[in-house]
Design a protein around this motif. Structure first.
Motif, PDB file in Angstrom:
ATOM      1  N   ALA A 152       0.814  -1.214   0.000  1.00 45.46           N
ATOM      2  CA  ALA A 152       0.000   0.000   0.000  1.00 45.46           C
ATOM      3  C   ALA A 152       0.849   1.267   0.000  1.00 45.46           C
ATOM      4  N   ASP A 153       2.057   1.209   0.586  1.00 41.95           N
ATOM      5  CA  ASP A 153       2.897   2.398   0.756  1.00 41.95           C
ATOM      6  C   ASP A 153       4.183   2.212  -0.041  1.00 41.95           C
ATOM      7  N   ASN A 154       4.412   3.074  -1.025  1.00 45.44           N
ATOM      8  CA  ASN A 154       5.633   2.972  -1.833  1.00 45.44           C
ATOM      9  C   ASN A 154       6.885   3.342  -1.050  1.00 45.44           C
ATOM     10  N   SER A 155       6.748   4.256  -0.085  1.00 41.77           N
ATOM     11  CA  SER A 155       7.915   4.699   0.677  1.00 41.77           C
ATOM     12  C   SER A 155       8.375   3.626   1.665  1.00 41.77           C
ATOM     13  N   LEU A 156       7.444   2.841   2.180  1.00 36.76           N
ATOM     14  CA  LEU A 156       7.774   1.734   3.075  1.00 36.76           C
ATOM     15  C   LEU A 156       6.860   0.560   2.718  1.00 36.76           C
ATOM     16  N   PRO A 157       7.241  -0.214   1.702  1.00 37.33           N
ATOM     17  CA  PRO A 157       6.376  -1.317   1.259  1.00 37.33           C
ATOM     18  C   PRO A 157       6.333  -2.450   2.279  1.00 37.33           C
ATOM     19  N   VAL A 158       5.133  -2.759   2.745  1.00 37.59           N
ATOM     20  CA  VAL A 158       4.940  -3.811   3.747  1.00 37.59           C
ATOM     21  C   VAL A 158       3.850  -4.765   3.266  1.00 37.59           C
ATOM     22  N   VAL A 159       4.129  -6.054   3.296  1.00 39.93           N
ATOM     23  CA  VAL A 159       3.123  -7.075   3.034  1.00 39.93           C
ATOM     24  C   VAL A 159       3.253  -8.161   4.105  1.00 39.93           C
ATOM     25  N   GLN A 160       2.253  -8.982   4.226  1.00 41.20           N
ATOM     26  CA  GLN A 160       2.272 -10.034   5.233  1.00 41.20           C
ATOM     27  C   GLN A 160       3.224 -11.157   4.826  1.00 41.20           C
ATOM     28  N   SER A 161       3.899 -11.726   5.801  1.00 49.83           N
ATOM     29  CA  SER A 161       4.785 -12.862   5.551  1.00 49.83           C
ATOM     30  C   SER A 161       3.957 -14.125   5.339  1.00 49.83           C
ATOM     31  N   LEU A 162       4.428 -14.992   4.456  1.00 47.12           N
ATOM     32  CA  LEU A 162       3.767 -16.274   4.203  1.00 47.12           C
ATOM     33  C   LEU A 162       4.499 -17.435   4.872  1.00 47.12           C
ATOM     34  N   VAL A 163       5.441 -17.138   5.760  1.00 45.67           N
ATOM     35  CA  VAL A 163       6.245 -18.201   6.363  1.00 45.67           C
ATOM     36  C   VAL A 163       5.384 -19.178   7.160  1.00 45.67           C
ATOM     37  N   GLU A 164       4.361 -18.671   7.856  1.00 46.33           N
ATOM     38  CA  GLU A 164       3.534 -19.573   8.651  1.00 46.33           C
ATOM     39  C   GLU A 164       2.634 -20.439   7.770  1.00 46.33           C
ATOM     40  N   VAL A 165       2.413 -20.029   6.524  1.00 45.56           N
ATOM     41  CA  VAL A 165       1.632 -20.841   5.586  1.00 45.56           C
ATOM     42  C   VAL A 165       2.543 -21.772   4.794  1.00 45.56           C
ATOM     43  N   PHE A 166       3.625 -21.215   4.276  1.00 46.44           N
ATOM     44  CA  PHE A 166       4.632 -21.976   3.539  1.00 46.44           C
ATOM     45  C   PHE A 166       5.996 -21.691   4.173  1.00 46.44           C
ATOM     46  N   PRO A 167       6.488 -22.543   5.040  1.00 38.48           N
ATOM     47  CA  PRO A 167       7.778 -22.281   5.701  1.00 38.48           C
ATOM     48  C   PRO A 167       8.923 -22.029   4.737  1.00 38.48           C
ATOM     49  N   VAL A 168       8.840 -22.588   3.530  1.00 34.88           N
ATOM     50  CA  VAL A 168       9.916 -22.406   2.556  1.00 34.88           C
ATOM     51  C   VAL A 168      10.030 -20.949   2.105  1.00 34.88           C
ATOM     52  N   ALA A 169       9.012 -20.139   2.407  1.00 41.71           N
ATOM     53  CA  ALA A 169       9.041 -18.724   2.014  1.00 41.71           C
ATOM     54  C   ALA A 169      10.087 -17.928   2.776  1.00 41.71           C
ATOM     55  N   ASN A 170      10.660 -18.504   3.828  1.00 47.43           N
ATOM     56  CA  ASN A 170      11.586 -17.788   4.705  1.00 47.43           C
ATOM     57  C   ASN A 170      12.699 -17.097   3.921  1.00 47.43           C
ATOM     58  N   TRP A 171      13.496 -17.866   3.184  1.00 47.35           N
ATOM     59  CA  TRP A 171      14.634 -17.290   2.472  1.00 47.35           C
ATOM     60  C   TRP A 171      14.181 -16.464   1.271  1.00 47.35           C
ATOM     61  N   PHE A 172      13.075 -16.858   0.638  1.00 43.14           N
ATOM     62  CA  PHE A 172      12.570 -16.078  -0.488  1.00 43.14           C
ATOM     63  C   PHE A 172      12.208 -14.662  -0.038  1.00 43.14           C
ATOM     64  N   GLU A 173      11.556 -14.553   1.119  1.00 40.10           N
ATOM     65  CA  GLU A 173      11.163 -13.239   1.612  1.00 40.10           C
ATOM     66  C   GLU A 173      12.375 -12.429   2.049  1.00 40.10           C
ATOM     67  N   ARG A 174      13.359 -13.074   2.606  1.00 41.05           N
ATOM     68  CA  ARG A 174      14.589 -12.354   2.940  1.00 41.05           C
ATOM     69  C   ARG A 174      15.257 -11.806   1.682  1.00 41.05           C
TER      70      ARG A 174
END
Length: 241
Positions: free
Chosen positions: A132-154
């Motif tokens: 929603a915010d271009n200056s500080l882009p924040v979205v929810q982490s999917l790690v609790e749904v797909f644990p493999v998302a950990n390194w992808f999100e990093r």
């Protein structure tokens, strides 16, 4: 089991209703876009509901849509070899950080994109949301749904600066701890902000201002219709002769 009479896009529209901001099928691929507020919830439902059964996260990445749709070409003509010449780079990221062109970015600049696979139903899906915010882009982490998302999100955090809320250990993964900026952003200078070298006297690595001048090569691009343009030009020359 999924209704065989309905396409994946139709089932997505029926299931998620207003939460499905758009469902697009193109080139044999389906893309579902949702609001960032529903990003994790929809991902969980896509995983758990047998109708979809997207139990595998194949990839998750960030995207920067700054200057999306812009180009740096000065002509539609082609040379005798079928190539067209580009202009000197004027797009974002071409010059120094202070004087960088910002481009005509869209209202929604940063997106998180997840690629899901259902082995059971033999289907693939691209799930996307915009911060929603271009200056500080924040979205929810999917790690609790797909644990493999950990390194992808990093990785997306490191390269694009997208903050994944709820990530258990969000820190850089590819660049150095003291790295300045996010190198996959469109307005990041192509020469970087600093250069690194080993100082034999200090016996350590030191960071210094970039000493090279920004330089952009002018590419040549083969256009899809270049051969027809060339053939038409040759026919015109023959008629004039």
């Amino acid at each position: 089991m999924p209704d065989p009479n309905l396409s994946l896009s139709d089932r997505l529209k029926a299931r998620f209703g207003e939460r499905a901001l758009s469902v697009v099928e193109a080139f044999g691929e389906t893309t579902l876009e949702v609001d960032a507020l529903h990003w994790r919830e929809v991902a969980r439902q896509l995983r758990d509901e047998p109708e979809f059964g997207f139990e595998s996260l194949i990839d998750l990445c960030g995207t920067d849509y700054l200057s999306y749709g812009d180009d740096e070409w000065e002509t539609t003509d082609v040379s005798s070899e079928g190539f067209s010449r580009g202009v000197d780079g004027q797009g974002p990221g071409r010059f120094s950080w202070e004087n960088r062109p910002m481009g005509r970015g869209p209202d929604r600049r940063f997106a998180a994109v997840a690629h899901l696979l259902s082995v059971t139903n033999n289907k693939r899906l691209r799930l996307r949301c915009f911060a929603a915010d271009n200056s500080l882009p924040v979205v929810q982490s999917l790690v609790e749904v797909f644990p493999v998302a950990n390194w992808f999100e990093r990785e997306a955090f490191d390269l694009f600066g997208i903050v994944f809320e709820g990530h258990p250990d969000l820190r850089r993964i590819l660049t150095d701890y003291g790295f300045v900026g996010h190198p996959f952003r469109k307005d990041f200078p192509l020469i970087g902000n600093v250069e690194v070298r080993y100082d034999a006297d200090r016996k350590r690595v030191v960071y210094e201002p970039v000493s090279i001048e920004p330089r952009v090569g002018v590419p040549r691009v083969v256009r899809e219709d270049s051969r027809w343009q060339q053939a038409q030009a040759e026919q015109t020359q023959v008629k004039k002769a």
